[in-house]
Scaffold this motif. Sequence first.
Motif, mmCIF file in Angstrom:
data_model
loop_
_atom_site.group_PDB
_atom_site.id
_atom_site.type_symbol
_atom_site.label_atom_id
_atom_site.label_comp_id
_atom_site.label_asym_id
_atom_site.label_seq_id
_atom_site.Cartn_x
_atom_site.Cartn_y
_atom_site.Cartn_z
ATOM 1 N N ALA A 19 0.924 -1.141 0.296
ATOM 2 C CA ALA A 19 0.300 0.361 0.178
ATOM 3 C C ALA A 19 0.985 1.362 0.216
ATOM 4 C CB ALA A 19 -1.015 0.049 0.569
ATOM 5 N N LEU A 20 1.864 1.569 0.573
ATOM 6 C CA LEU A 20 2.507 2.116 0.587
ATOM 7 C C LEU A 20 4.288 1.716 -1.190
ATOM 8 C CD1 LEU A 20 4.871 1.512 3.921
ATOM 9 C CD2 LEU A 20 2.879 3.551 3.521
ATOM 10 N N GLN A 21 4.145 1.357 -0.740
ATOM 11 C CA GLN A 21 4.442 2.445 -2.217
ATOM 12 C C GLN A 21 3.498 2.450 -2.915
ATOM 13 O OE1 GLN A 21 6.137 -2.022 -4.452
ATOM 14 N NE2 GLN A 21 6.707 -0.981 -5.988
ATOM 15 N N SER A 22 1.905 1.306 -3.242
ATOM 16 C CA SER A 22 1.156 2.207 -4.376
ATOM 17 C C SER A 22 1.011 4.182 -3.916
ATOM 18 C CB SER A 22 0.114 1.531 -3.965
ATOM 19 O OG SER A 22 -0.993 2.061 -4.742
ATOM 20 N N ALA A 23 0.997 4.283 -3.194
ATOM 21 C CA ALA A 23 0.415 5.446 -2.409
ATOM 22 C C ALA A 23 2.274 6.467 -3.041
ATOM 23 C CB ALA A 23 0.383 6.025 -1.339
ATOM 24 N N GLU A 35 -1.081 10.275 4.043
ATOM 25 C CA GLU A 35 -1.712 9.313 3.594
ATOM 26 C C GLU A 35 -0.792 7.877 4.413
ATOM 27 O OE1 GLU A 35 -3.825 6.127 1.408
ATOM 28 O OE2 GLU A 35 -4.096 7.863 2.224
ATOM 29 N N ALA A 36 0.722 7.944 3.981
ATOM 30 C CA ALA A 36 1.531 6.833 4.923
ATOM 31 C C ALA A 36 1.157 6.664 6.091
ATOM 32 C CB ALA A 36 3.056 7.560 4.376
ATOM 33 N N LEU A 37 0.943 7.743 7.353
ATOM 34 C CA LEU A 37 0.211 7.856 8.291
ATOM 35 C C LEU A 37 -1.195 7.401 8.524
ATOM 36 C CD1 LEU A 37 2.543 11.041 9.756
ATOM 37 C CD2 LEU A 37 2.952 8.324 10.134
#
Length: 165
Positions: A19-23, A35-37
């Motif tokens: 999910a972090l890579q996509s964001a 968004e990461a948090l």
Amino acid sequence: MGVLLLPEVLETLSSLLLALQSACDSLPFAEFQHEALRLVQSRLPFDSALWATGALGSQQEPLIFSIHLFNQPEEMLASYERVKHADMAFRQAFSQFGTTVNIALAGMQWQAGSEEMKAHAERYGMQHTLSTVTRGPISELIAAIVLYRADPAHPFSEQERLLQQ
């Protein structure tokens, strides 16, 4: 000896990294931090957070370039300036680059003169903290991510500490 992560923690970590890579691929940095948090919060519950970036000064003190607050008011930073000299949690995390430090401010034995820091932690819901400070090996740039829980009866677990680390 290596660290043993429970299978559900590994699954959580894997889905979080995807999910972090996509964001990261789809958002500008200013939006990415929030968004990461939010993504971390969906897998590791916390009430508020701080993400700071900076460098080390000539006396090895942190020089902060930017701070992103998550569910914390801006006035928290002004309040912190008055009490940062008594911030044992930050000192402990800053002395252990790359290691997430789990500190329960709730019930801590406070040193004389740190009453203002205790009041600050209570006022801004920082009863439990997970703090990670990293330092770039060449650039010496630093990043700090601190997660907070307000409920004195809800500390972070060792598995949650490992997940953040």
